[in-house]
Scaffold this active site. Structure first.
Site, PDB file in Angstrom:
ATOM      1  N   ARG A 117     -78.361 -93.629  44.956  1.00 32.33           N
ATOM      2  CA  ARG A 117     -79.193 -94.444  45.857  1.00 32.33           C
ATOM      3  C   ARG A 117     -79.229 -93.703  47.180  1.00 32.33           C
ATOM      4  O   ARG A 117     -78.177 -93.512  47.817  1.00 32.33           O
ATOM      5  CB  ARG A 117     -78.595 -95.840  46.043  1.00 32.33           C
ATOM      6  CG  ARG A 117     -79.217 -96.575  47.215  1.00 32.33           C
ATOM      7  CD  ARG A 117     -78.845 -98.017  47.278  1.00 32.33           C
ATOM      8  NE  ARG A 117     -79.502 -98.743  46.201  1.00 32.33           N
ATOM      9  CZ  ARG A 117     -79.769-100.046  46.246  1.00 32.33           C
ATOM     10  NH1 ARG A 117     -79.445-100.757  47.296  1.00 32.33           N
ATOM     11  NH2 ARG A 117     -80.353-100.641  45.229  1.00 32.33           N
ATOM     12  N   HIS A 144     -88.071 -97.463  43.277  1.00 31.01           N
ATOM     13  CA  HIS A 144     -86.887 -98.174  42.780  1.00 31.01           C
ATOM     14  C   HIS A 144     -87.069 -98.381  41.266  1.00 31.01           C
ATOM     15  O   HIS A 144     -87.222 -99.507  40.784  1.00 31.01           O
ATOM     16  CB  HIS A 144     -86.749 -99.507  43.515  1.00 31.01           C
ATOM     17  CG  HIS A 144     -85.376-100.111  43.412  1.00 31.01           C
ATOM     18  ND1 HIS A 144     -84.350 -99.553  42.671  1.00 31.01           N
ATOM     19  CD2 HIS A 144     -84.859-101.247  43.966  1.00 31.01           C
ATOM     20  CE1 HIS A 144     -83.282-100.310  42.770  1.00 31.01           C
ATOM     21  NE2 HIS A 144     -83.553-101.337  43.549  1.00 31.01           N
ATOM     22  N   GLN A 147     -84.970-100.892  39.034  1.00 32.29           N
ATOM     23  CA  GLN A 147     -85.343-102.283  39.313  1.00 32.29           C
ATOM     24  C   GLN A 147     -86.556-102.678  38.465  1.00 32.29           C
ATOM     25  O   GLN A 147     -86.627-103.782  37.913  1.00 32.29           O
ATOM     26  CB  GLN A 147     -85.685-102.436  40.803  1.00 32.29           C
ATOM     27  CG  GLN A 147     -86.201-103.817  41.196  1.00 32.29           C
ATOM     28  CD  GLN A 147     -85.122-104.873  41.136  1.00 32.29           C
ATOM     29  OE1 GLN A 147     -84.049-104.705  41.706  1.00 32.29           O
ATOM     30  NE2 GLN A 147     -85.380-105.987  40.446  1.00 32.29           N
ATOM     31  N   ASP A 241     -90.804-109.394  48.555  1.00 30.40           N
ATOM     32  CA  ASP A 241     -89.762-108.411  48.898  1.00 30.40           C
ATOM     33  C   ASP A 241     -89.572-108.469  50.410  1.00 30.40           C
ATOM     34  O   ASP A 241     -90.406-109.037  51.128  1.00 30.40           O
ATOM     35  CB  ASP A 241     -90.202-107.008  48.429  1.00 30.40           C
ATOM     36  CG  ASP A 241     -89.055-106.000  48.405  1.00 30.40           C
ATOM     37  OD1 ASP A 241     -87.900-106.387  48.696  1.00 30.40           O
ATOM     38  OD2 ASP A 241     -89.306-104.817  48.110  1.00 30.40           O
ATOM     39  N   CYS A 282     -86.693-108.917  43.851  1.00 27.82           N
ATOM     40  CA  CYS A 282     -85.628-108.000  43.429  1.00 27.82           C
ATOM     41  C   CYS A 282     -84.279-108.384  44.040  1.00 27.82           C
ATOM     42  O   CYS A 282     -83.238-108.000  43.524  1.00 27.82           O
ATOM     43  CB  CYS A 282     -85.996-106.569  43.796  1.00 27.82           C
ATOM     44  SG  CYS A 282     -86.101-106.280  45.575  1.00 27.82           S
ATOM     45  N   ARG A 310     -80.814-106.397  35.640  1.00 26.91           N
ATOM     46  CA  ARG A 310     -80.427-105.081  36.160  1.00 26.91           C
ATOM     47  C   ARG A 310     -79.350-104.498  35.238  1.00 26.91           C
ATOM     48  O   ARG A 310     -79.353-103.328  34.913  1.00 26.91           O
ATOM     49  CB  ARG A 310     -79.880-105.194  37.603  1.00 26.91           C
ATOM     50  CG  ARG A 310     -80.856-105.724  38.643  1.00 26.91           C
ATOM     51  CD  ARG A 310     -82.085-104.853  38.810  1.00 26.91           C
ATOM     52  NE  ARG A 310     -81.770-103.458  39.058  1.00 26.91           N
ATOM     53  CZ  ARG A 310     -81.377-102.941  40.231  1.00 26.91           C
ATOM     54  NH1 ARG A 310     -81.296-103.721  41.298  1.00 26.91           N
ATOM     55  NH2 ARG A 310     -81.106-101.650  40.366  1.00 26.91           N
TER      56      ARG A 310
HETATM   57  N1   CP Z   1     -82.424-105.118  44.112  1.00 25.38           N
HETATM   58  C1   CP Z   1     -81.443-104.271  44.477  1.00 25.38           C
HETATM   59  O1   CP Z   1     -81.563-103.031  44.379  1.00 25.38           O
HETATM   60  O2   CP Z   1     -80.324-104.886  44.913  1.00 25.38           O
HETATM   61  P1   CP Z   1     -79.111-104.161  45.622  1.00 25.38           P
HETATM   62  O3   CP Z   1     -79.623-103.576  46.923  1.00 25.38           O
HETATM   63  O4   CP Z   1     -78.084-105.241  45.845  1.00 25.38           O
HETATM   64  O5   CP Z   1     -78.603-103.075  44.721  1.00 25.38           O
END
Ligand code: CP
Length: 348
Positions: A117, A144, A147, A241, A282, A310
């Site tokens: 990430r 992402h 996701q 979002d 998300c 997820r």
């Molecule tokens: N949706 C998502 O990526 O959540 P986090 O930031 O908690 O990983």
């Protein structure tokens, strides 16, 4: 030149595949991953998940905080018989005392998958360039994709009566975030009608729209980009979002003023979409900003199914990206090494 990998799974093979963006995959390949997700989810519910990642590790680099991505990858590895290592930039040398290339090479020698990430897409792409194991994009400034595998699967679990994935109209309301771009690409690849509804300043850039339009040429989907919130009418799925993310704190007030109240998903907006419309997010959600608590906790919200998926997605991705490379030693090979090592141990 890439050096041969000494990892237990010997992944330095032509078929080495990363998961940086869904655009790198055909519709059929994504459908295969979704099918695998379904089987693994059922196996998990039956407490009978095959140990398809046994003895393996996923190195997880996090330049940004995470709840869902971290927990889901770590738990997925464990459920499949493996292990997840949390690697914060505070704790490893990445970018400070060690280059991206060397970090990728080193982790490849010890782990079987790298998940990253990152703040900048170039970082995860650079890791993929230099790694000899699959690299998964766990969120970057542009995309992402993990996701979105969870989101597609959640849509399949909550399809309106008589509809298939390609029949859906999906409205993403708000900022052109990395989730918006990824959904735009994946939904149009699957032949859906994708709508990005947001203020002009924060709408999906032309480059994203061009990718979606290219998908549509073969999938038969549709793309709408508009500032008109009335466009939610008749949509099967409404998605919200955050209006601001890490690195955008300085713009927070301007963003909130631009988006609120017009682009907040409320019960009234859900009603306008239609009585069978589904709400997705998300997460994490800024309660009472991009959506109301009533919508989040309402009967049409599937946000916690989406969060659980997820884990479903990460299980499938770990298996999908490594299953071809797993070397299953013969009983003779196992016995040979066991005897040799035990012979030495008996002498020392
Ligand atoms: N949706 C998502 O990526 O959540 P986090 O930031 O908690 O990983």
């Amino acid at each position: 030149m890439k050096m041969p990998s000494a990892s237990a799974t010997d992944l330095n093979k032509p078929e080495l595949k990363h998961f940086l963006k869904t655009q790198d995959y055909t519709r059929q390949q994504l459908a295969d991953i979704l099918e695998l997700m379904g089987m693994l989810k059922e196996a998990r519910k039956a407490n009978a998940v095959p140990q398809l990642f046994k003895g393996k590790s996923v190195g997880m680099i996090f330049e940004q905080p995470s709840t869902r991505t971290r927990i889901s990858f770590e738990t997925a590895a464990t459920i499949l018989g493996g292990h997840g290592l949390f690697l914060s930039p505070k704790d490893i040398h990445l970018g400070a005392k060690e280059s991206l290339a060397d970090t990728g090479r080193v982790i490849s020698r010890m782990c079987d998958v790298i998940m990253a990430r990152v703040d900048d897409h170039k970082t995860v792409a650079g890791l993929a360039e230099h790694s000899t194991v699959p690299v998964i994009n766990g969120l970057c400034d542009w995309l992402h994709p993990t996701q979105i595998m969870a989101d597609l699967f959640t849509m399949m679990e909550h399809l309106p009566e008589g509809k298939k994935l390609e029949d859906l109209t999906v409205a993403f309301v708000g900022d052109a975030t990395n989730v918006c771009s990824s959904l735009m690409f994946a939904c149009t690849k699957f032949g859906m009608h994708f709508k990005h509804i947001g203020p002009e300043k924060y709408q999906a850039p032309q480059m994203w729209q061009d990718i979606a339009l290219e998908n549509i040429e073969t999938s038969g989907g549709k793309l709408t980009v508009t500032d008109n919130v009335d466009e939610v009418e008749g949509c099967d799925i409404l998605i919200a979002d955050s209006f601001y993310w890490f690195g955008q704190e300085a713009e927070k007030e301007e963003r909130l003023t631009t988006f609120m109240p017009k682009y907040v998903v409320t019960e009234e907006m859900m009603a306008k979409a239609g009585e069978n419309s589904v709400f997705m997010h998300c997460l994490p959600a800024n309660d009472q900003r991009e959506c109301t608590r009533e919508v989040m906790d309402g009967p049409r919200s599937v946000i916690f199914d989406e969060a659980e998926n997820r884990l479903t997605a990460q299980m499938a991705l770990l298996v999908y990206l490594t299953h071809k490379h797993i070397q299953k030693p013969s009983e003779e090979t196992v016995a040979f090494h066991k005897d040799r090592i035990e012979g030495l141990l008996s002498r020392i």
